[in-house]
Motif scaffolding. Structure first.
Motif, PDB file in Angstrom:
ATOM      1  N   ALA A 108       9.954  -0.437  -5.008  1.00 59.82           N
ATOM      2  CA  ALA A 108      10.129   0.829  -3.719  1.00 59.82           C
ATOM      3  C   ALA A 108       9.128   1.347  -3.320  1.00 59.82           C
ATOM      4  O   ALA A 108       9.231   1.775  -1.939  1.00 59.82           O
ATOM      5  CB  ALA A 108      10.168   1.918  -5.436  1.00 59.82           C
ATOM      6  N   GLU A 109       7.446   0.931  -3.255  1.00 61.16           N
ATOM      7  CA  GLU A 109       6.745   1.370  -2.433  1.00 61.16           C
ATOM      8  C   GLU A 109       6.298  -0.053  -1.384  1.00 61.16           C
ATOM      9  O   GLU A 109       6.396   0.888  -0.035  1.00 61.16           O
ATOM     10  CB  GLU A 109       5.357   1.372  -3.018  1.00 61.16           C
ATOM     11  CG  GLU A 109       3.732   1.274  -3.033  1.00 61.16           C
ATOM     12  CD  GLU A 109       2.679   0.456  -3.971  1.00 61.16           C
ATOM     13  OE1 GLU A 109       1.871   0.279  -3.591  1.00 61.16           O
ATOM     14  OE2 GLU A 109       2.313   1.776  -4.279  1.00 61.16           O
ATOM     15  N   SER A 110       6.811  -1.176  -1.461  1.00 57.01           N
ATOM     16  CA  SER A 110       7.253  -1.889  -0.598  1.00 57.01           C
ATOM     17  C   SER A 110       8.110  -1.373   0.461  1.00 57.01           C
ATOM     18  O   SER A 110       7.774  -1.438   1.393  1.00 57.01           O
ATOM     19  CB  SER A 110       6.996  -3.378  -0.794  1.00 57.01           C
ATOM     20  OG  SER A 110       5.968  -3.556  -1.758  1.00 57.01           O
ATOM     21  N   LEU A 111       9.053  -1.437   0.193  1.00 58.88           N
ATOM     22  CA  LEU A 111      10.134  -0.767   0.823  1.00 58.88           C
ATOM     23  C   LEU A 111       9.812   0.677   1.578  1.00 58.88           C
ATOM     24  O   LEU A 111       9.902   0.843   2.809  1.00 58.88           O
ATOM     25  CB  LEU A 111      11.389  -0.611   0.247  1.00 58.88           C
ATOM     26  CG  LEU A 111      12.559  -1.434  -0.377  1.00 58.88           C
ATOM     27  CD1 LEU A 111      13.117  -1.125  -1.040  1.00 58.88           C
ATOM     28  CD2 LEU A 111      12.822  -2.676   0.531  1.00 58.88           C
ATOM     29  N   SER A 112       9.668   1.342   0.841  1.00 59.51           N
ATOM     30  CA  SER A 112       8.597   3.234   1.853  1.00 59.51           C
ATOM     31  C   SER A 112       7.786   2.218   2.927  1.00 59.51           C
ATOM     32  O   SER A 112       8.270   3.054   4.385  1.00 59.51           O
ATOM     33  CB  SER A 112       8.359   3.293   0.950  1.00 59.51           C
ATOM     34  OG  SER A 112       8.632   4.359  -0.100  1.00 59.51           O
ATOM     35  N   TYR A 113       6.893   2.011   3.074  1.00 62.13           N
ATOM     36  CA  TYR A 113       5.704   1.262   3.835  1.00 62.13           C
ATOM     37  C   TYR A 113       6.652   0.066   4.787  1.00 62.13           C
ATOM     38  O   TYR A 113       5.807   0.843   5.948  1.00 62.13           O
ATOM     39  CB  TYR A 113       4.779   0.121   2.976  1.00 62.13           C
ATOM     40  CG  TYR A 113       3.731  -0.075   3.922  1.00 62.13           C
ATOM     41  CD1 TYR A 113       2.791   0.436   4.088  1.00 62.13           C
ATOM     42  CD2 TYR A 113       4.089  -1.382   4.259  1.00 62.13           C
ATOM     43  CE1 TYR A 113       1.648   0.365   5.162  1.00 62.13           C
ATOM     44  CE2 TYR A 113       2.734  -1.772   5.181  1.00 62.13           C
ATOM     45  CZ  TYR A 113       1.942  -1.312   5.501  1.00 62.13           C
ATOM     46  OH  TYR A 113       0.539  -1.659   6.167  1.00 62.13           O
ATOM     47  N   LYS A 143       0.566  -3.936  -1.860  1.00 66.13           N
ATOM     48  CA  LYS A 143       0.309  -5.330  -2.626  1.00 66.13           C
ATOM     49  C   LYS A 143       1.493  -6.990  -2.494  1.00 66.13           C
ATOM     50  O   LYS A 143       1.813  -7.721  -2.004  1.00 66.13           O
ATOM     51  CB  LYS A 143       0.231  -5.562  -4.069  1.00 66.13           C
ATOM     52  CG  LYS A 143      -0.954  -4.544  -4.847  1.00 66.13           C
ATOM     53  CD  LYS A 143      -1.487  -4.811  -6.004  1.00 66.13           C
ATOM     54  CE  LYS A 143      -2.224  -4.045  -6.663  1.00 66.13           C
ATOM     55  NZ  LYS A 143      -2.151  -3.992  -7.856  1.00 66.13           N
ATOM     56  N   LEU A 144       2.546  -6.028  -2.650  1.00 63.28           N
ATOM     57  CA  LEU A 144       3.606  -7.120  -2.255  1.00 63.28           C
ATOM     58  C   LEU A 144       4.189  -7.341  -0.435  1.00 63.28           C
ATOM     59  O   LEU A 144       4.650  -8.408  -0.418  1.00 63.28           O
ATOM     60  CB  LEU A 144       5.208  -6.888  -2.888  1.00 63.28           C
ATOM     61  CG  LEU A 144       5.550  -6.462  -3.962  1.00 63.28           C
ATOM     62  CD1 LEU A 144       6.645  -6.218  -4.269  1.00 63.28           C
ATOM     63  CD2 LEU A 144       5.497  -7.915  -4.398  1.00 63.28           C
ATOM     64  N   VAL A 145       3.767  -6.403   0.051  1.00 64.89           N
ATOM     65  CA  VAL A 145       3.493  -6.954   1.938  1.00 64.89           C
ATOM     66  C   VAL A 145       2.076  -6.865   2.401  1.00 64.89           C
ATOM     67  O   VAL A 145       2.229  -8.669   3.362  1.00 64.89           O
ATOM     68  CB  VAL A 145       3.952  -5.466   2.360  1.00 64.89           C
ATOM     69  CG1 VAL A 145       3.290  -5.741   3.624  1.00 64.89           C
ATOM     70  CG2 VAL A 145       5.048  -4.431   2.070  1.00 64.89           C
ATOM     71  N   SER A 146       1.148  -7.341   1.379  1.00 60.53           N
ATOM     72  CA  SER A 146      -0.446  -7.780   1.546  1.00 60.53           C
ATOM     73  C   SER A 146      -0.034  -9.347   1.054  1.00 60.53           C
ATOM     74  O   SER A 146      -1.049 -10.009   2.260  1.00 60.53           O
ATOM     75  CB  SER A 146      -1.466  -7.306   1.405  1.00 60.53           C
ATOM     76  OG  SER A 146      -1.486  -6.938  -0.377  1.00 60.53           O
ATOM     77  N   GLY A 147       0.290  -9.820   0.339  1.00 60.08           N
ATOM     78  CA  GLY A 147       0.450 -11.290   0.882  1.00 60.08           C
ATOM     79  C   GLY A 147       0.797 -11.712   1.091  1.00 60.08           C
ATOM     80  O   GLY A 147       0.610 -13.170   1.593  1.00 60.08           O
ATOM     81  N   ILE A 148       1.827 -11.530   2.379  1.00 59.20           N
ATOM     82  CA  ILE A 148       2.665 -11.937   2.954  1.00 59.20           C
ATOM     83  C   ILE A 148       1.013 -12.698   4.294  1.00 59.20           C
ATOM     84  O   ILE A 148       1.612 -13.357   5.027  1.00 59.20           O
ATOM     85  CB  ILE A 148       3.453 -11.150   4.380  1.00 59.20           C
ATOM     86  CG1 ILE A 148       4.925 -10.973   3.162  1.00 59.20           C
ATOM     87  CG2 ILE A 148       4.239 -12.189   5.204  1.00 59.20           C
ATOM     88  CD1 ILE A 148       5.629  -9.837   3.434  1.00 59.20           C
ATOM     89  N   HIS A 149       0.573 -11.208   4.434  1.00 54.32           N
ATOM     90  CA  HIS A 149      -0.831 -12.076   5.717  1.00 54.32           C
ATOM     91  C   HIS A 149      -1.414 -12.776   5.076  1.00 54.32           C
ATOM     92  O   HIS A 149      -2.359 -12.727   4.066  1.00 54.32           O
ATOM     93  CB  HIS A 149      -1.546 -10.837   6.345  1.00 54.32           C
ATOM     94  CG  HIS A 149      -0.795  -9.768   6.530  1.00 54.32           C
ATOM     95  ND1 HIS A 149       0.444  -9.719   7.481  1.00 54.32           N
ATOM     96  CD2 HIS A 149       0.167  -7.584   6.217  1.00 54.32           C
ATOM     97  CE1 HIS A 149       1.391  -8.499   7.403  1.00 54.32           C
ATOM     98  NE2 HIS A 149       0.863  -7.153   6.063  1.00 54.32           N
ATOM     99  N   LEU A 150      -2.049 -13.885   5.943  1.00 53.51           N
ATOM    100  CA  LEU A 150      -3.303 -14.669   5.819  1.00 53.51           C
ATOM    101  C   LEU A 150      -3.892 -14.181   7.105  1.00 53.51           C
ATOM    102  O   LEU A 150      -4.028 -14.097   8.009  1.00 53.51           O
ATOM    103  CB  LEU A 150      -2.842 -16.199   5.964  1.00 53.51           C
ATOM    104  CG  LEU A 150      -1.441 -16.816   4.345  1.00 53.51           C
ATOM    105  CD1 LEU A 150      -1.138 -17.475   4.652  1.00 53.51           C
ATOM    106  CD2 LEU A 150      -2.354 -16.457   3.716  1.00 53.51           C
TER     107      LEU A 150
END
Length: 169
Positions: A108-113, A143-150
């Motif tokens: 839910a936090e990731s979807l809001s972001y 965290k579920l979004v930050s893992g996308i970025h390298l």
């Protein structure tokens, strides 16, 4: 009732009910013609087996539980083992619920972001690496979004050996 009726009432297949009988989990009466006959006790047993399977028990474990109860010297002794087993399952279930609730919050936090990404007009995904918090209303990157970025700090995505990164735990 006959086996087909029991199957319809419980949602089990006739084959599953035959397996339960082979494993000693069910003991139906037999008619004069050799038909299996099931009563309310067998109906309750099939529902009980289903619930234990929902809890994660395998049929062999259920058979072992029944054997332990039957071989117990006393009723309180038999129920003590069942109680301990159920207490353990309850603890495990509560732990799983907590993990799922945390996962729900993370999603839910990731979807809001990510809602802010709908209105982003950037032509390239490279901009995602440099996206500022101002676009996301000051929300920290989940965290579920930050893992996308390298290589977030360098402004470029790391493209070397991407297959290795996907398979490494």
């Amino acid at each position: 009732m006959k086996i087909g009726q029991l199957a319809r009432k419980t949602g089990k297949t006739v084959r599953a009910l035959h397996l339960y009988e082979e494993m000693g989990l069910l003991s139906p009466e037999r008619s004069d013609g050799g038909f299996r006959l099931y009563g309310s006790d067998e109906l309750a047993r099939v529902y009980w087996i289903s619930k234990l399977q929902d809890m994660g028990f395998k049929l062999g474990q259920i058979r072992g539980l029944l054997e332990a109860v039957e071989s117990s010297a006393s009723a309180p002794g038999a129920m003590h083992g069942v109680r301990e087993l159920f207490q353990s399952k309850l603890r495990d279930t509560r732990e799983q619920i907590q993990k799922l609730l945390q996962l729900e919050r993370d999603i839910a936090e990731s979807l809001s972001y990510l809602e802010a990404c709908r209105s982003c007009g950037e032509p390239s995904t490279k901009a995602c690496v440099e996206c500022g918090d101002d676009r996301h209303g000051g929300l920290p990157e989940p965290k579920l979004v930050s893992g996308i970025h390298l290589n977030r700090g360098s402004g470029e995505a790391n493209t070397t050996n991407s297959n290795e990164e996907l398979t490494t735990p």
